[in-house]
Design an enzyme around this catalytic site. Sequence first.
Site, short mmCIF file in Angstrom:
data_model
loop_
_atom_site.label_atom_id
_atom_site.label_comp_id
_atom_site.label_asym_id
_atom_site.label_seq_id
_atom_site.Cartn_x
_atom_site.Cartn_y
_atom_site.Cartn_z
N GLY A 31 89.06 -2.03 -94.42
CA GLY A 31 88.91 -0.71 -93.83
C GLY A 31 88.93 0.39 -94.88
CG LEU A 33 84.82 0.94 -93.59
CD1 LEU A 33 83.83 0.76 -92.45
CD2 LEU A 33 85.03 -0.37 -94.33
CG HIS A 37 83.87 -0.99 -97.69
ND1 HIS A 37 84.71 0.07 -97.91
CD2 HIS A 37 84.56 -2.10 -98.04
CE1 HIS A 37 85.87 -0.39 -98.38
NE2 HIS A 37 85.80 -1.70 -98.47
CD GLN A 61 93.96 -9.55 -98.83
OE1 GLN A 61 93.40 -10.15 -97.91
NE2 GLN A 61 93.25 -8.81 -99.69
CG ASP A 152 87.23 -7.14 -104.87
OD1 ASP A 152 88.36 -6.84 -105.23
OD2 ASP A 152 86.51 -6.37 -104.20
CD GLN A 155 87.86 -10.85 -102.25
OE1 GLN A 155 89.03 -10.55 -102.15
NE2 GLN A 155 86.89 -10.08 -101.77
CB SER A 187 88.60 1.07 -105.10
OG SER A 187 89.81 0.56 -104.58
CB SER A 188 90.22 1.57 -99.82
OG SER A 188 89.08 0.93 -99.28
P1 AMP Z 1 88.13 -4.31 -99.52
O1 AMP Z 1 88.06 -3.48 -98.28
O2 AMP Z 1 88.50 -3.54 -100.75
O3 AMP Z 1 88.91 -5.59 -99.32
O4 AMP Z 1 86.64 -4.78 -99.81
C1 AMP Z 1 85.86 -5.40 -98.84
C2 AMP Z 1 84.58 -5.89 -99.47
O5 AMP Z 1 83.89 -4.79 -100.06
C3 AMP Z 1 84.84 -6.90 -100.62
O6 AMP Z 1 83.85 -7.91 -100.56
C4 AMP Z 1 84.68 -6.04 -101.85
O7 AMP Z 1 84.28 -6.76 -102.99
C5 AMP Z 1 83.62 -5.06 -101.41
N1 AMP Z 1 83.68 -3.83 -102.18
C6 AMP Z 1 84.77 -3.06 -102.41
N2 AMP Z 1 84.47 -2.03 -103.22
C7 AMP Z 1 83.15 -2.16 -103.53
C8 AMP Z 1 82.24 -1.41 -104.33
N3 AMP Z 1 82.63 -0.34 -105.00
N4 AMP Z 1 80.97 -1.83 -104.40
C9 AMP Z 1 80.56 -2.95 -103.74
N5 AMP Z 1 81.36 -3.70 -102.97
C10 AMP Z 1 82.65 -3.30 -102.86
#
Ligand code: AMP
Length: 283
Positions: A31, A33, A37, A61, A152, A155, A187-188
């Site tokens: 979330g 977003l 995302h 996690q 990530d 991951q 990043s969130s």
């Molecule tokens: P998160 O909400 O941070 O767990 O991320 C959810 C998904 O979004 C994961 O697959 C992340 O790798 C991807 N994600 C997060 N930040 C970015 C970004 N800046 N660019 C592309 N994908 C992202």
Amino acid sequence: MRGLRQKEELIQLVSAWRGNAERIAIVPTMGSLHEGHLSLVRLAQRNADRVVVTSFVNPTQFGEGEDFSVYPRSLEQDTIVLQEVGADVLFAPEVATVYPFGINDATRVSVPVLTEEFCGASRPGHFDGVVSVVMRLFAVVQPHVAVFGQKDYQQLLVIRRLVDDLGLPISILAGPIVREADGLAMSSRNQNLSNDDRQTAAKLYQQLQHAGQEIQAGNRHYGVMERRAKSSLSDSGMDPEYFSIRQFTDLRMPGPQCRKWVILAAASLGKVRLIDNFTIPSQ
Ligand code: AMP
């Protein structure tokens, strides 16, 4: 777009879609977003008929003393942006919905080797939590396609291994890293940076770019480049955790035949932990 909190409703919906031979994509998120995302949602839309975005700040996690309680949450805003982008479902379950037997008694799935270093080393149990929740979300959504971000990178490789090793009939797609104008990977967690730290945060990408250019130019003194980058990060007020040049395919130390590299980095600024990576040659 449907906003769902119960898995029963979602299971009914996806089985109707499957009955119509529609391809289903899942985009798992925690979330809050941002454009990173949303780029994954668009990638999912190009590769499936239906897109389910999940939003779940997964407690298993996060380690003790990590930022679970201060992780940003914004379900209302997320609903609005996902409606705009045209997702089919936002699934935002409660903890008890995802872990019906409670967190301590939860069945866990674990991917070895790939999880030993980097984020796996500094956050013990983190990847077990990620993999376990992803399996649970896969079980509810039964997707044909699952979309993850290169942001990530470790991951992403762990999930690919999970799917390959268990033979899950799911295609894993990876979306490129979306960055702010100064290069900071979206990043969130960036919301939790102070104004000063937000300025400093772009240094992480600058160091990745710099090392990437050196590799491109033929420098193979990986250890020297890694140490120099870490000390530059420290000088600029960051607390570097790792900065490692590895083979793109398997995260091992680059051998003499290596032609594709990834530089993985993590560093903290105050209480905010940032991760980023850089691929050579760029994709
Ligand atoms: P998160 O909400 O941070 O767990 O991320 C959810 C998904 O979004 C994961 O697959 C992340 O790798 C991807 N994600 C997060 N930040 C970015 C970004 N800046 N660019 C592309 N994908 C992202």
